[in-house]
Design a protein around this motif. Structure first.
Motif, PDB file in Angstrom:
ATOM      1  N   ALA A  90      -5.082  -7.330  -4.493  1.00 44.37           N
ATOM      2  CA  ALA A  90      -4.385  -7.428  -3.204  1.00 44.37           C
ATOM      3  C   ALA A  90      -2.931  -7.020  -3.400  1.00 44.37           C
ATOM      4  O   ALA A  90      -2.471  -6.784  -4.521  1.00 44.37           O
ATOM      5  N   ASN A  91      -2.210  -6.959  -2.303  1.00 42.02           N
ATOM      6  CA  ASN A  91      -0.780  -6.661  -2.314  1.00 42.02           C
ATOM      7  C   ASN A  91      -0.022  -7.749  -1.574  1.00 42.02           C
ATOM      8  O   ASN A  91      -0.603  -8.492  -0.769  1.00 42.02           O
ATOM      9  N   ILE A  92       1.270  -7.834  -1.828  1.00 46.55           N
ATOM     10  CA  ILE A  92       2.100  -8.762  -1.061  1.00 46.55           C
ATOM     11  C   ILE A  92       2.159  -8.322   0.390  1.00 46.55           C
ATOM     12  O   ILE A  92       1.999  -9.129   1.304  1.00 46.55           O
ATOM     13  N   LEU A  93       2.380  -7.022   0.626  1.00 46.59           N
ATOM     14  CA  LEU A  93       2.354  -6.475   1.986  1.00 46.59           C
ATOM     15  C   LEU A  93       0.972  -5.915   2.284  1.00 46.59           C
ATOM     16  O   LEU A  93       0.347  -5.293   1.411  1.00 46.59           O
ATOM     17  N   LYS A  94       0.517  -6.146   3.501  1.00 47.10           N
ATOM     18  CA  LYS A  94      -0.779  -5.611   3.924  1.00 47.10           C
ATOM     19  C   LYS A  94      -0.626  -4.272   4.638  1.00 47.10           C
ATOM     20  O   LYS A  94      -1.636  -3.622   4.928  1.00 47.10           O
ATOM     21  N   CYS A  95       0.572  -3.876   4.928  1.00 50.94           N
ATOM     22  CA  CYS A  95       0.830  -2.595   5.594  1.00 50.94           C
ATOM     23  C   CYS A  95       1.735  -1.739   4.706  1.00 50.94           C
ATOM     24  O   CYS A  95       2.587  -2.262   3.991  1.00 50.94           O
ATOM     25  N   ARG A  96       1.574  -0.430   4.807  1.00 54.70           N
ATOM     26  CA  ARG A  96       2.438   0.467   4.062  1.00 54.70           C
ATOM     27  C   ARG A  96       3.851   0.423   4.663  1.00 54.70           C
ATOM     28  O   ARG A  96       4.010   0.535   5.883  1.00 54.70           O
ATOM     29  N   PRO A  97       4.876   0.261   3.846  1.00 51.71           N
ATOM     30  CA  PRO A  97       6.249   0.336   4.367  1.00 51.71           C
ATOM     31  C   PRO A  97       6.490   1.693   5.022  1.00 51.71           C
ATOM     32  O   PRO A  97       6.192   2.733   4.433  1.00 51.71           O
ATOM     33  N   ASP A  98       6.990   1.669   6.230  1.00 52.33           N
ATOM     34  CA  ASP A  98       7.196   2.915   6.967  1.00 52.33           C
ATOM     35  C   ASP A  98       8.299   3.738   6.314  1.00 52.33           C
ATOM     36  O   ASP A  98       9.234   3.205   5.724  1.00 52.33           O
ATOM     37  N   THR A  99       8.167   5.055   6.419  1.00 49.65           N
ATOM     38  CA  THR A  99       9.135   5.970   5.818  1.00 49.65           C
ATOM     39  C   THR A  99       9.549   7.008   6.849  1.00 49.65           C
ATOM     40  O   THR A  99       9.213   8.198   6.720  1.00 49.65           O
ATOM     41  N   PRO A 100      10.256   6.593   7.896  1.00 50.59           N
ATOM     42  CA  PRO A 100      10.650   7.558   8.929  1.00 50.59           C
ATOM     43  C   PRO A 100      11.563   8.650   8.375  1.00 50.59           C
ATOM     44  O   PRO A 100      12.542   8.370   7.669  1.00 50.59           O
ATOM     45  N   GLY A 101      11.225   9.895   8.670  1.00 52.12           N
ATOM     46  CA  GLY A 101      12.032  11.013   8.199  1.00 52.12           C
ATOM     47  C   GLY A 101      11.715  11.462   6.793  1.00 52.12           C
ATOM     48  O   GLY A 101      12.270  12.457   6.329  1.00 52.12           O
ATOM     49  N   TRP A 102      10.822  10.741   6.108  1.00 53.17           N
ATOM     50  CA  TRP A 102      10.466  11.125   4.749  1.00 53.17           C
ATOM     51  C   TRP A 102       9.295  12.097   4.798  1.00 53.17           C
ATOM     52  O   TRP A 102       8.349  11.923   5.570  1.00 53.17           O
ATOM     53  N   SER A 103       9.318  13.106   3.956  1.00 53.05           N
ATOM     54  CA  SER A 103       8.188  14.030   3.877  1.00 53.05           C
ATOM     55  C   SER A 103       7.146  13.556   2.879  1.00 53.05           C
ATOM     56  O   SER A 103       5.976  13.936   2.961  1.00 53.05           O
ATOM     57  N   ALA A 104       7.545  12.688   1.945  1.00 59.64           N
ATOM     58  CA  ALA A 104       6.623  12.170   0.940  1.00 59.64           C
ATOM     59  C   ALA A 104       7.239  10.940   0.291  1.00 59.64           C
ATOM     60  O   ALA A 104       8.421  10.653   0.476  1.00 59.64           O
ATOM     61  N   GLY A 105       6.418  10.235  -0.491  1.00 58.93           N
ATOM     62  CA  GLY A 105       6.930   9.092  -1.240  1.00 58.93           C
ATOM     63  C   GLY A 105       6.719   7.772  -0.529  1.00 58.93           C
ATOM     64  O   GLY A 105       6.284   7.717   0.627  1.00 58.93           O
ATOM     65  N   ASN A 106       7.032   6.700  -1.239  1.00 59.06           N
ATOM     66  CA  ASN A 106       6.900   5.340  -0.725  1.00 59.06           C
ATOM     67  C   ASN A 106       8.212   4.600  -0.943  1.00 59.06           C
ATOM     68  O   ASN A 106       8.935   4.894  -1.893  1.00 59.06           O
TER      69      ASN A 106
ATOM     70  N   PRO B 174       0.825  -1.207   0.000  1.00 61.83           N
ATOM     71  CA  PRO B 174       0.000   0.000   0.000  1.00 61.83           C
ATOM     72  C   PRO B 174       0.859   1.256   0.000  1.00 61.83           C
ATOM     73  O   PRO B 174       1.961   1.281   0.534  1.00 61.83           O
ATOM     74  N   GLY B 175       0.318   2.322  -0.615  1.00 58.20           N
ATOM     75  CA  GLY B 175       0.925   3.641  -0.536  1.00 58.20           C
ATOM     76  C   GLY B 175       0.178   4.485   0.477  1.00 58.20           C
ATOM     77  O   GLY B 175      -0.638   3.988   1.257  1.00 58.20           O
ATOM     78  N   ALA B 176       0.434   5.771   0.453  1.00 63.87           N
ATOM     79  CA  ALA B 176      -0.178   6.665   1.432  1.00 63.87           C
ATOM     80  C   ALA B 176      -1.697   6.687   1.301  1.00 63.87           C
ATOM     81  O   ALA B 176      -2.423   6.652   2.307  1.00 63.87           O
ATOM     82  N   ASP B 177      -2.213   6.759   0.061  1.00 59.66           N
ATOM     83  CA  ASP B 177      -3.665   6.793  -0.138  1.00 59.66           C
ATOM     84  C   ASP B 177      -4.308   5.494   0.332  1.00 59.66           C
ATOM     85  O   ASP B 177      -5.370   5.505   0.966  1.00 59.66           O
ATOM     86  N   GLU B 178      -3.676   4.370   0.017  1.00 60.79           N
ATOM     87  CA  GLU B 178      -4.219   3.074   0.409  1.00 60.79           C
ATOM     88  C   GLU B 178      -4.187   2.909   1.927  1.00 60.79           C
ATOM     89  O   GLU B 178      -5.125   2.367   2.532  1.00 60.79           O
ATOM     90  N   ASP B 179      -3.108   3.376   2.548  1.00 60.69           N
ATOM     91  CA  ASP B 179      -2.982   3.304   3.995  1.00 60.69           C
ATOM     92  C   ASP B 179      -4.073   4.131   4.669  1.00 60.69           C
ATOM     93  O   ASP B 179      -4.632   3.733   5.695  1.00 60.69           O
TER      94      ASP B 179
END
Length: 309
Positions: free
Chosen positions: A187-203, A151-156
């Motif tokens: 569906a997706n392989i991951l059910k959770c959005r990969p975390d992006t600590p310190g990122w202002s945008a993007g996946n 998932p990306g930000a919108d999906e999350d």
């Protein structure tokens, strides 16, 4: 218990220890396998004793460790086979053969898998950062299933896969095929959005460990849905499903097999958003035409001529 049972049990324990020492953290086991393990062992009918002639007494042989004997070694090899079959890296292995479920049983089984996914915290960093678990959407009796990477930000935010710009493009592709989001499963392989600590945008791309940890949920979805065709969207999805890193450019358009199901790799819709070339759109559409042919769907002249120069 018989000596053979004790040896097999010890061999199984030893094999699990070896898996743990090699770095394995989880051993995927299908729900049908668990159900079989809970059934009582069949009892063999009592047979009358067989009278054999007395044999000369042999000197006692020193006891051997069951683990060192040949029987447990063979047992370990036999035990390793089903584990490998269910492993994400064994893409060509067929899915476990399970009986078809009735409509109510299938709904209940799907709901149970969903509940476990919603409560999953195996990836602590993802569980702490997520807003919603993105399980999947569509028809659980679908003949066609699309699999993305994560998932990306919108999906999350919405808890549904492929709802952003890439998802809107995927919806248009599905509709051009003569289908709808409601008639396929996404569906997706991951059910959770990969975390992006310190990122202002993007996946960010999921790690191999994250994909291996989460993919048993996808296995159960596939086994319950039983689609006739799978479509892997993008290089990361292909890597997670097939373990192949050859590149989506080389793999797309060429049929693969995943757990005994025909799989078509193609570009992720986000790639088409970045690359507006008509030739790239045509390549994706040619992949979808192959999918339609495999599903024995009618294809009109208009559909065949889409994006043709």
């Amino acid at each position: 218990m018989s000596v053979a049972y004790d040896r097999l049990l010890e061999a199984a324990i030893q094999h699990l220890h070896e898996l743990k020492q090699s770095g394995a953290r989880f051993v995927p086991v299908h729900i049908e396998t668990l159900a079989r393990l809970t059934r009582p062992a069949p009892t063999s009918p009592t047979r009358p004793p067989i009278h054999r002639p007395a044999r000369a007494q042999q000197p006692p042989t020193p006891p051997r460790s069951p683990i060192a004997s040949r029987e447990p070694a063979a047992a370990r090899r036999a035990l390793a086979a089903p584990v490998e079959e269910l492993n994400a890296s064994s893409a060509d292995a067929r899915a476990p053969s399970i009986p078809a479920l009735g409509a109510e049983e299938k709904l209940a089984a799907f709901a149970a898998v969903r509940q476990r996914a919603l409560a999953c915290v195996k990836c602590a960093n993802l569980a702490a950062a997520r807003k919603n678990v993105v399980f999947g959407v569509g028809d659980i009796n679908a003949q066609l299933m699309f699999v993305g990477e994560a998932p990306g930000a919108d999906e999350d935010a919405q808890g549904e896969p492929f709802v952003g710009r890439a998802g809107q493009l995927l919806t248009r592709i599905i509709q051009t095929m003569g289908l709808s989001r409601e008639s396929v499963y996404i569906a997706n392989i991951l059910k959770c959005r990969p975390d992006t600590p310190g990122w202002s945008a993007g996946n960010r791309k999921p790690t191999t460990e994250e994909m291996q940890t989460c993919i048993p949920f996808l296995h159960e979805q596939i086994d319950l849905i039983r689609p006739r065709v799978l479509v892997a969207l993008g290089g990361t999805a292909v890597e997670g499903l097939l373990g192949k890193t050859a590149g989506i450019t080389r793999l797309r358009g060429h049929w693969q097999s995943y757990r005994g199901i025909p799989l078509m790799p193609t570009y992720h819709p986000s790639f088409l958003l970045r690359n507006q070339a008509l030739s790239e759109k045509r390549r994706v559409w040619e992949d979808m035409l192959q999918v339609m042919e495999r599903l024995e769907m009618p294809i009109s002249d208009k559909q065949r001529s889409f994006f043709a120069r």
